[in-house]
Motif scaffolding. Structure first.
Motif, PDB file in Angstrom:
ATOM      1  N   ILE A  80      36.424  24.531  81.460  1.00 21.63           N
ATOM      2  CA  ILE A  80      35.501  23.768  80.610  1.00 21.63           C
ATOM      3  C   ILE A  80      34.191  24.539  80.535  1.00 21.63           C
ATOM      4  CG2 ILE A  80      34.236  21.600  80.389  1.00 21.63           C
ATOM      5  CD1 ILE A  80      36.518  20.263  81.949  1.00 21.63           C
ATOM      6  N   GLY A  81      33.725  24.798  79.333  1.00 21.24           N
ATOM      7  CA  GLY A  81      32.513  25.587  79.150  1.00 21.24           C
ATOM      8  C   GLY A  81      31.272  24.881  79.674  1.00 21.24           C
ATOM      9  N   ASP A  83      26.870  26.017  81.325  1.00 27.07           N
ATOM     10  CA  ASP A  83      25.759  26.971  81.204  1.00 27.07           C
ATOM     11  C   ASP A  83      25.937  28.194  82.099  1.00 27.07           C
ATOM     12  OD1 ASP A  83      24.526  25.356  79.349  1.00 27.07           O
ATOM     13  OD2 ASP A  83      23.346  24.263  80.838  1.00 27.07           O
ATOM     14  N   TRP A  84      26.915  28.180  82.999  1.00 27.85           N
ATOM     15  CA  TRP A  84      27.138  29.356  83.832  1.00 27.85           C
ATOM     16  C   TRP A  84      27.660  30.501  82.969  1.00 27.85           C
ATOM     17  CZ3 TRP A  84      30.211  27.201  88.648  1.00 27.85           C
ATOM     18  CH2 TRP A  84      29.348  26.421  89.421  1.00 27.85           C
ATOM     19  N   SER A  85      27.215  31.704  83.290  1.00 31.55           N
ATOM     20  CA  SER A  85      27.758  32.869  82.600  1.00 31.55           C
ATOM     21  C   SER A  85      29.166  33.131  83.098  1.00 31.55           C
ATOM     22  CB  SER A  85      26.887  34.099  82.850  1.00 31.55           C
ATOM     23  OG  SER A  85      26.983  34.493  84.215  1.00 31.55           O
ATOM     24  N   ALA A  86      29.884  33.989  82.386  1.00 28.75           N
ATOM     25  CA  ALA A  86      31.257  34.314  82.797  1.00 28.75           C
ATOM     26  C   ALA A  86      31.271  34.933  84.188  1.00 28.75           C
ATOM     27  CB  ALA A  86      31.889  35.267  81.783  1.00 28.75           C
ATOM     28  N   VAL A  87      30.331  35.857  84.465  1.00 28.34           N
ATOM     29  CA  VAL A  87      30.325  36.511  85.769  1.00 28.34           C
ATOM     30  C   VAL A  87      29.946  35.538  86.880  1.00 28.34           C
ATOM     31  CG1 VAL A  87      27.929  37.357  85.671  1.00 28.34           C
ATOM     32  CG2 VAL A  87      29.652  38.618  86.979  1.00 28.34           C
ATOM     33  N   ASP A  88      29.003  34.603  86.616  1.00 31.41           N
ATOM     34  CA  ASP A  88      28.647  33.602  87.629  1.00 31.41           C
ATOM     35  C   ASP A  88      29.825  32.684  87.924  1.00 31.41           C
ATOM     36  OD1 ASP A  88      26.102  34.514  88.038  1.00 31.41           O
ATOM     37  OD2 ASP A  88      25.174  33.189  86.566  1.00 31.41           O
ATOM     38  N   THR A  89      30.565  32.327  86.880  1.00 29.97           N
ATOM     39  CA  THR A  89      31.736  31.464  87.055  1.00 29.97           C
ATOM     40  C   THR A  89      32.766  32.141  87.956  1.00 29.97           C
ATOM     41  OG1 THR A  89      31.392  30.526  84.845  1.00 29.97           O
ATOM     42  CG2 THR A  89      33.552  30.195  85.846  1.00 29.97           C
ATOM     43  N   VAL A  90      32.989  33.434  87.728  1.00 31.85           N
ATOM     44  CA  VAL A  90      33.939  34.172  88.554  1.00 31.85           C
ATOM     45  C   VAL A  90      33.456  34.258  89.996  1.00 31.85           C
ATOM     46  CG1 VAL A  90      35.028  36.420  88.913  1.00 31.85           C
ATOM     47  CG2 VAL A  90      34.849  35.490  86.609  1.00 31.85           C
ATOM     48  N   THR A 150      33.081  42.580  77.285  1.00 28.74           N
ATOM     49  CA  THR A 150      32.005  43.556  77.226  1.00 28.74           C
ATOM     50  C   THR A 150      30.891  43.098  78.178  1.00 28.74           C
ATOM     51  OG1 THR A 150      30.874  42.375  75.442  1.00 28.74           O
ATOM     52  CG2 THR A 150      32.523  44.033  74.813  1.00 28.74           C
ATOM     53  N   PRO A 151      29.961  44.004  78.575  1.00 29.26           N
ATOM     54  CA  PRO A 151      28.846  43.580  79.438  1.00 29.26           C
ATOM     55  C   PRO A 151      28.064  42.401  78.860  1.00 29.26           C
ATOM     56  CG  PRO A 151      28.960  45.968  79.351  1.00 29.26           C
ATOM     57  CD  PRO A 151      29.963  45.459  78.358  1.00 29.26           C
ATOM     58  N   GLU A 152      27.888  42.376  77.525  1.00 26.08           N
ATOM     59  CA  GLU A 152      27.153  41.277  76.902  1.00 26.08           C
ATOM     60  C   GLU A 152      27.907  39.962  77.053  1.00 26.08           C
ATOM     61  OE1 GLU A 152      27.978  44.126  75.338  1.00 26.08           O
ATOM     62  OE2 GLU A 152      26.010  45.101  75.514  1.00 26.08           O
ATOM     63  N   MET A 153      29.236  39.987  76.859  1.00 27.82           N
ATOM     64  CA  MET A 153      30.045  38.769  76.981  1.00 27.82           C
ATOM     65  C   MET A 153      30.073  38.250  78.408  1.00 27.82           C
ATOM     66  SD  MET A 153      33.281  39.638  74.526  1.00 27.82           S
ATOM     67  CE  MET A 153      34.063  38.062  74.802  1.00 27.82           C
ATOM     68  N   GLN A 154      30.023  39.158  79.385  1.00 33.65           N
ATOM     69  CA  GLN A 154      30.054  38.742  80.788  1.00 33.65           C
ATOM     70  C   GLN A 154      28.846  37.881  81.151  1.00 33.65           C
ATOM     71  OE1 GLN A 154      30.571  42.123  83.388  1.00 33.65           O
ATOM     72  NE2 GLN A 154      32.175  43.011  82.086  1.00 33.65           N
ATOM     73  N   ASP A 155      27.731  38.101  80.462  1.00 31.34           N
ATOM     74  CA  ASP A 155      26.501  37.362  80.766  1.00 31.34           C
ATOM     75  C   ASP A 155      26.278  36.165  79.849  1.00 31.34           C
ATOM     76  OD1 ASP A 155      25.634  38.990  82.928  1.00 31.34           O
ATOM     77  OD2 ASP A 155      25.053  40.539  81.488  1.00 31.34           O
ATOM     78  N   LYS A 156      27.214  35.941  78.931  1.00 35.45           N
ATOM     79  CA  LYS A 156      27.109  34.773  78.049  1.00 35.45           C
ATOM     80  C   LYS A 156      27.503  33.508  78.793  1.00 35.45           C
ATOM     81  CE  LYS A 156      27.911  36.199  73.238  1.00 35.45           C
ATOM     82  NZ  LYS A 156      28.878  36.076  72.129  1.00 35.45           N
ATOM     83  N   PRO A 157      26.868  32.353  78.488  1.00 31.87           N
ATOM     84  CA  PRO A 157      27.370  31.097  79.071  1.00 31.87           C
ATOM     85  C   PRO A 157      28.776  30.822  78.573  1.00 31.87           C
ATOM     86  CG  PRO A 157      25.588  30.690  77.485  1.00 31.87           C
ATOM     87  CD  PRO A 157      25.685  32.168  77.640  1.00 31.87           C
ATOM     88  N   THR A 158      29.607  30.264  79.437  1.00 32.50           N
ATOM     89  CA  THR A 158      31.007  30.040  79.057  1.00 32.50           C
ATOM     90  C   THR A 158      31.130  29.029  77.920  1.00 32.50           C
ATOM     91  OG1 THR A 158      31.173  28.392  80.840  1.00 32.50           O
ATOM     92  CG2 THR A 158      31.924  30.621  81.326  1.00 32.50           C
ATOM     93  N   SER A 159      30.115  28.187  77.729  1.00 31.26           N
ATOM     94  CA  SER A 159      30.149  27.226  76.616  1.00 31.26           C
ATOM     95  C   SER A 159      30.081  27.932  75.267  1.00 31.26           C
ATOM     96  CB  SER A 159      28.991  26.228  76.743  1.00 31.26           C
ATOM     97  OG  SER A 159      27.749  26.919  76.787  1.00 31.26           O
ATOM     98  N   ALA A 160      29.608  29.192  75.258  1.00 31.31           N
ATOM     99  CA  ALA A 160      29.501  29.943  74.006  1.00 31.31           C
ATOM    100  C   ALA A 160      30.765  30.743  73.709  1.00 31.31           C
ATOM    101  CB  ALA A 160      28.292  30.888  74.065  1.00 31.31           C
ATOM    102  N   ARG A 166      37.695  31.672  77.270  1.00 34.07           N
ATOM    103  CA  ARG A 166      37.530  30.846  78.471  1.00 34.07           C
ATOM    104  C   ARG A 166      38.803  30.872  79.313  1.00 34.07           C
ATOM    105  NH1 ARG A 166      34.840  27.020  75.049  1.00 34.07           N
ATOM    106  NH2 ARG A 166      36.570  25.546  75.218  1.00 34.07           N
ATOM    107  N   MET A 167      39.947  31.015  78.630  1.00 31.13           N
ATOM    108  CA  MET A 167      41.201  31.173  79.364  1.00 31.13           C
ATOM    109  C   MET A 167      41.162  32.467  80.176  1.00 31.13           C
ATOM    110  SD  MET A 167      44.193  29.896  79.982  1.00 31.13           S
ATOM    111  CE  MET A 167      45.511  30.559  80.983  1.00 31.13           C
ATOM    112  N   ARG A 168      40.586  33.511  79.626  1.00 33.10           N
ATOM    113  CA  ARG A 168      40.461  34.776  80.344  1.00 33.10           C
ATOM    114  C   ARG A 168      39.509  34.641  81.537  1.00 33.10           C
ATOM    115  NH1 ARG A 168      40.868  40.044  76.544  1.00 33.10           N
ATOM    116  NH2 ARG A 168      42.252  39.259  74.949  1.00 33.10           N
ATOM    117  N   VAL A 169      38.468  33.824  81.374  1.00 34.03           N
ATOM    118  CA  VAL A 169      37.564  33.578  82.503  1.00 34.03           C
ATOM    119  C   VAL A 169      38.338  32.901  83.630  1.00 34.03           C
ATOM    120  CG1 VAL A 169      35.515  32.322  83.296  1.00 34.03           C
ATOM    121  CG2 VAL A 169      35.491  33.455  81.075  1.00 34.03           C
ATOM    122  N   SER A 170      39.169  31.929  83.265  1.00 36.88           N
ATOM    123  CA  SER A 170      39.982  31.224  84.260  1.00 36.88           C
ATOM    124  C   SER A 170      40.898  32.182  85.000  1.00 36.88           C
ATOM    125  CB  SER A 170      40.808  30.130  83.565  1.00 36.88           C
ATOM    126  OG  SER A 170      41.543  29.377  84.493  1.00 36.88           O
TER     127      SER A 170
END
Length: 551
Positions: A80-81, A83-90, A150-160, A166-170
C-alpha cells in the motif's frame, strides 16, 4: 533453519465449500532447496502459499509444521503506497536489523532488565553486518536497481508509484530481508525481461534460504528451481530437478503405469478365461475344482493399478482472418516524445504484415508501450509517418484487460454484451460454440461467474473477445501473466497456426523464442533488430549482454 516438515495435512477449499484441495498430503522443504509449485490454474497453489505463510497448516506429527524459528515472507501483491520512499520501505522490511536496533536504542532506560537481550542484539547485528556490511542502504539500493528502479525512483514516495512498481517494492523488501523461507507467487508478472534475468541470478547466486515459487514462466523456473512439487489430484508429489526433468519423469511414469496396467489386465483376463472355460466344460472333479480355486485365489490377489489419468488438454483456436496482401502497418523515420525535452523514440522504421511475428524487448520505461500505441494509432508521431491500412482489423489485448471484466458477469453474457447480434438462440448457440475454441465450452464454464474463475480462464475469455472480429493483427501485451504452463503451450500453438500478424510484448522467454521471427530491442531511443544465426542464438546473446551489464 531446520527442514520444514508438513505431514499428513489437509487444505480446505475456501471457495464456497466443496472437497478439500489437499487430503493427507505430505511435503518436506529441505533447507536451501528451491521448489517450483506446479499445477493447473485454480488447483489451489495460491491458497496453499497463503496457508503456509500464516502457519495455518495443521500436521499430525509432533515435529510437523513450520518451526517458530523460521522467518517467512510471502510476496503476492503490491504494498500500500504511503509517504515512505522505496528505499526507506525496503530498509524498514529488514526485521532482523530493525528489531536488534530497537533493542539497542532502549538500552539506557532499560539497561538492567534488557542486559541479556542487548548482548544478543549486538551479536545479531554483528552477524548481519559481517555478512551484509555495516550500512544496509547500499544493499537496499542495489536490490531496487536490479529490479529496474532508477536512483530517482528509489527516492520517490511509494504512493507516487504505479501498482506494478509497488509490486516490485514488495519483492525488493522480501529479497532484502533475506528470510529463512521465501514464498513467491508469480514474481515475474510485473517485471520486464531484464529484471527477470536479474532475479534469476539473485535467487540462484545470492539467496541462501529455502524458496517456494509459483510461476508460469518456464525458463525462469528452469533456471531457478532445484525441485518441482506437483499439485495434482488432492495430493503433492515432489520431483528432483528442473521443469524439463519433471516433465520427462512424468511422461516416463505414465508410460510405465500404462504398461503395468496392460500387463495386469492381460493376466486378469487370462485367469478369468481359464476359470470360465473350466466351468463351462463342466469339469467338477476334485482336481478341476482345486485348479479353479487356485486360479480364483490368484485372480483375487491381483492388485489394482489405476488407469493413467490424462489431464484435459487446453486448446486455443484462433479464427482465420482471411487474406490481406498489403502491408498493415508501416512506420517511416518516426520520432515521438511527449514534449521536446522528452524524446522517447527517433528514426524508427518498422513494417508489419500478415506474416509478421514481432517481439519487443527492452527495460520498463524504454518506450515499448509507446511504440505499440504508435502502431495501433493510439499516438501520433512528432515527425515521420505512421501508416495504418484502414482496411486492417487490429485487436490490442492490454496487460490490465482482465481487470476490466465485469466480476458479476459470465463468459457468455460478456460475449453477448460485446457482440449482441440479434440475441436469438441461434446467435447465443454460435457464441457458446465459439467459446469452446478457447477452452470455455461445456455446460458450466460459459455461465460461471467471472469472479470465481481463475486468472487463466479470464485471460482465455479476453482472447475470445479479441479474436471474435477475426483481426488481421493481434497485439499482445504480457499475455502469459495469468496463464499456467499448459495454457501457455496452447497459446504458443495457436499463434503458430494463426494466419494473421502478431506484435508481442512479453518477458516470457519460452514464448518469445517459440513464436517470434523478429526480435526488436527498444533502447536509447532506437529500435534495433537482434542479429544472430537464429532467433534463439540472438536471444541468448542478448541475455548474456543483459546479465553482464553491457545492455
Amino acid at each position: 533453519m531446520r527442514d520444514v516438515r508438513l505431514l499428513n495435512f489437509e487444505l480446505p477449499n475456501l471457495r464456497g465449500g466443496g472437497p478439500n484441495l489437499l487430503s493427507g498430503a505430505n511435503l518436506i522443504l529441505a533447507r536451501g532447496r528451491r521448489y517450483g509449485l506446479m499445477g493447473r490454474n485454480g488447483c489451489g497453489k495460491t491458497t496453499f502459499l497463503t496457508a503456509l505463510s500464516q502457519r495455518k497448516i495443521d500436521c499430525d506429527e509432533d515435529d510437523g509444521g513450520v518451526p517458530t524459528t523460521v522467518r517467512m515472507l510471502l510476496v503476492r501483491q503490491e504494498i500500500i503506497g504511503n509517504d515512505w520512499s522505496a528505499v526507506d520501505t525496503v530498509l524498514k522490511s529488514d526485521v532482523k536489523r530493525e528489531s536488534s536496533a530497537e533493542i539497542e536504542a532502549n538500552k539506557e532506560e532499560r539497561r538492567k532488565k534488557l542486559r541479556q537481550q542487548l548482548v544478543g542484539a549486538h551479536n545479531r547485528l554483528s552477524e548481519i553486518e559481517s555478512v551484509e556490511g555495516g550500512d544496509p542502504e547500499p544493499r537496499a539500493r542495489k536490490v531496487l536497481a536490479g529490479l529496474g528502479f532508477t536512483p530517482e525512483m528509489q527516492d520517490k514516495p511509494t504512493s507516487a508509484l504505479s501498482g506494478g512498481w509497488r509490486m516490485r517494492v514488495s519483492l525488493s523488501c522480501a529479497l532484502f530481508a533475506n528470510p529463512s523461507l521465501l514464498l513467491l507467487d508469480e514474481p515475474t508478472n510485473h517485471l520486464d525481461l531484464e529484471a527477470v534475468l536479474w532475479l534469476e541470478r539473485y535467487l540462484t547466486k545470492t539467496f541462501t534460504g529455502t524458496l517456494v515459487v509459483v510461476s508460469h514462466d518456464r525458463c525462469f523456473l528452469d533456471e531457478v528451481v532445484t525441485d518441482v512439487v506437483h499439485f495434482h489430484g488432492s495430493t503433492l508429489t515432489t520431483y528432483k530437478g528442473d521443469i524439463s526433468n519433471y516433465e520427462s519423469v512424468l511422461i516416463e511414469n505414465k508410460i510405465r503405469q500404462s504398461r503395468q496396467r496392460e500387463q495386469q489386465e492381460a493376466k486378469r483376463a487370462h485367469l478369468q478365461k481359464y476359470i470360465d472355460l473350466h466351468a463351462q466344460a463342466g469339469e467338477n472333479g476334485v482336481k478341476a475344482s482345486r485348479q479353479r480355486k487356485s486360479k480364483q485365489k490368484k485372480l483375487d490377489k491381483i492388485g489394482e493399478i489405476e488407469e493413467v489419468e490424462e489431464e484435459e488438454e487446453v486448446v486455443l483456436i484462433f479464427p482465420d482472418p482471411g487474406s490481406f496482401d498489403k502491408e498493415m502497418i508501416q512506420l517511416e523515420q518516426v520520432k515521438f516524445g511527449y514534449n521536446e525535452n522528452d524524446i522517447l523514440l527517433e528514426d524508427v522504421d518498422l513494417t508489419i504484415d500478415l506474416t509478421s511475428r514481432v517481439a519487443l524487448l527492452g527495460r520498463n520505461g524504454c518506450g515499448k508501450s509507446t511504440l505499440v500505441k504508435l502502431c495501433v494509432g493510439g499516438l501520433k508521431p512528432v515527425s515521420g509517418e505512421a501508416k495504418i491500412n484502414p482496411q486492417c482489423k487490429i485487436e490490442y489485448l492490454a496487460q490490465h484487460q482482465l481487470e476490466q471484466l465485469d466480476p458479476d458477469g459470465t463468459p457468455l453474457s460478456t460475449m453477448v454484451d460485446r457482440y449482441p447480434g440479434d440475441r436469438s438462440n441461434t446467435h447465443i448457440g454460435e457464441l457458446r460454440r465459439y467459446l469452446a475454441n478457447f477452452g470455455l465450452g461445456g455446460m458450466v464454464l460459459p455461465v460461471q461467474l467471472i469472479h470465481t474463475m481463475s486468472g487463466g480462464q479470464k485471460c482465455r475469455l479476453c482472447l475470445a473477445l479479441a479474436m471474435y472480429r477475426k483481426p488481421h493483427l493481434l497485439v499482445l501485451d504480457e499475455p502469459t501473466n495469468h496463464l499456467d504452463l499448459e495454457t501457455t503451450a496452447a497459446l504458443i500453438e495457436a499463434i503458430r497456426n494463426f494466419r494473421g500478424g502478431v506484435l508481442l510484448v512479453s518477458h516470457d522467454q519460452h514464448l518469445l523464442t517459440s513464436v517470434c521471427n523478429t526480435l526488436l530491442v527498444v533502447e536509447n531511443r532506437k529500435v534495433q533488430v537482434l542479429q544472430g544465426s537464429s532467433n534463439k542464438a540472438a536471444f541468448e546473446a542478448y541475455k548474456k549482454a543483459v546479465v553482464s551489464g553491457k545492455r
